[in-house]
Design a protein around this motif. Structure first.
Motif, PDB file in Angstrom:
ATOM      1  N   ALA A   1       6.151   3.487  34.180  1.00 51.17           N
ATOM      2  CA  ALA A   1       5.915   4.760  34.078  1.00 51.17           C
ATOM      3  C   ALA A   1       6.884   5.663  33.743  1.00 51.17           C
ATOM      4  O   ALA A   1       8.283   5.412  34.037  1.00 51.17           O
ATOM      5  CB  ALA A   1       5.244   5.386  35.186  1.00 51.17           C
TER       6      ALA A   1
ATOM      7  N   PRO B   1       4.541  12.665  35.976  1.00 50.27           N
ATOM      8  CA  PRO B   1       4.134  11.544  34.977  1.00 50.27           C
ATOM      9  C   PRO B   1       3.636  11.964  33.464  1.00 50.27           C
ATOM     10  O   PRO B   1       2.938  12.967  33.174  1.00 50.27           O
ATOM     11  CB  PRO B   1       2.997  10.810  35.709  1.00 50.27           C
ATOM     12  CG  PRO B   1       3.059  10.915  36.878  1.00 50.27           C
ATOM     13  CD  PRO B   1       3.548  12.502  36.984  1.00 50.27           C
TER      14      PRO B   1
ATOM     15  N   SER C   1       8.524   9.798  33.879  1.00 48.23           N
ATOM     16  CA  SER C   1       8.217  10.988  34.611  1.00 48.23           C
ATOM     17  C   SER C   1       9.129  12.081  34.212  1.00 48.23           C
ATOM     18  O   SER C   1      10.362  11.785  34.256  1.00 48.23           O
ATOM     19  CB  SER C   1       7.903  10.956  35.910  1.00 48.23           C
ATOM     20  OG  SER C   1       6.993   9.982  36.303  1.00 48.23           O
TER      21      SER C   1
ATOM     22  N   LYS D   1       2.574   5.954  30.993  1.00 47.30           N
ATOM     23  CA  LYS D   1       2.450   4.986  31.845  1.00 47.30           C
ATOM     24  C   LYS D   1       2.124   3.858  30.958  1.00 47.30           C
ATOM     25  O   LYS D   1       1.518   4.009  29.846  1.00 47.30           O
ATOM     26  CB  LYS D   1       1.343   5.159  32.898  1.00 47.30           C
ATOM     27  CG  LYS D   1      -0.070   5.349  32.504  1.00 47.30           C
ATOM     28  CD  LYS D   1      -0.981   4.984  33.654  1.00 47.30           C
ATOM     29  CE  LYS D   1      -2.559   5.439  33.228  1.00 47.30           C
ATOM     30  NZ  LYS D   1      -3.441   5.280  34.362  1.00 47.30           N
TER      31      LYS D   1
END
Length: 272
Positions: free
Chosen positions: A96, A103, A98, A106
């Motif tokens: 992922a 986030p 962020s 992913k």
């Protein structure tokens, strides 16, 4: 600028995007190919195992990716949690990215361990396909990436069209090469190279005018039956739109030795 991302010396999981990551839809958002390749970078480095390689990656775009520092994480899902695919030869990786807003991307990736010795598969049953030639059509304004930004992901990539063009509606065949590393100071891996190129499928094969419509991919799935070799990745891409505002971009992927796999993108279509 000599890379798409600069690593943070104080935080190994933090990456600072350069202007080379900028995409066509907003001057403040990244092109999907850049963070997809960054996910490839962290997947490559997630508990690496000798001889194992990634066979499939699916990237989910959770929203616009800002041109701002991104924190990256990746982990191998424990075998006992994978009821359907346990075993030492198969691993599922989650990764992922962020920003400070939460986030933004992913991904899941299947990493497989090839068998030894090679399987005795008859030659006629192996993947075949005519590798697109690298003789390009004469350059024209239609080949220019439709961005008003002087610097962006489009300037960090080299294109060679065999047929079609960014601004010519319809299918296209295009060879793509990254001009710079994804992360400064590190070589570009085959996985990073392929993810970056495959995200151009909806762009090279667009069927709707860029000035009137948007066609943003909500995901990117790349399946590789063979590890790519060389710097160039070829997309033989077609976009399938629907009046509902949902579309699909489908790309056959090649390197200079032949077919390597497939890339698909779910598209959100609309008017600007």
């Amino acid at each position: 600028m000599d890379a798409f991302y600069l690593p943070d010396s104080a935080a190994p999981d933090l990456f600072h995007p350069t202007e080379l990551t900028r995409g066509p839809w907003s001057p403040d958002a990244q092109h999907g190919g850049a963070p997809s390749a960054l996910l490839g970078y962290v997947i490559d480095r997630c508990e690496p195992r000798p001889r194992s390689r990634v066979a499939r990656v699916t990237v989910e775009f959770l929203g616009p990716v800002p041109i701002a520092p991104l924190r990256a994480e990746a982990r191998v899902i424990p075998a006992e949690a994978r009821v359907a695919q346990p075993g030492r030869n198969v691993e599922l990786i989650e990764a992922a990215l962020s920003s400070d807003r939460g986030p933004v991307l992913k991904a899941t990736a299947w990493r497989l361990r090839p068998v030894e010795p090679d399987l005795d598969i008859p030659t006629e049953m192996l993947p075949t396909g005519t590798r697109p030639g690298q003789a390009t059509v004469p350059p024209s304004p239609d080949h220019d990436f439709p961005s008003t930004q002087p610097v962006g992901f489009h300037t960090g990539v080299e294109y060679r069209f065999v047929s079609g063009a960014f601004q010519t509606p319809g299918p296209a065949v295009c060879w793509i090469r990254l001009r710079y590393p994804i992360v400064a100071g590190t070589p570009i891996s085959p996985l990073q190279r392929t993810l970056a190129a495959a995200d151009f499928g909806n762009g090279v094969s667009s069927v709707l005018p860029w000035g009137r419509y948007f066609f943003i991919n909500t995901d990117l799935t790349v399946t590789l039956h063979r590890e790519p070799v060389g710097e160039w990745i070829c997309l033989d891409a077609t976009t399938y739109p629907d009046r509902s505002g949902i579309g699909l971009a489908d790309s056959h992927l090649f390197d200079q030795q032949g077919p390597i796999g497939r890339g698909t993108q779910t598209l959100l279509l609309g008017t600007r």
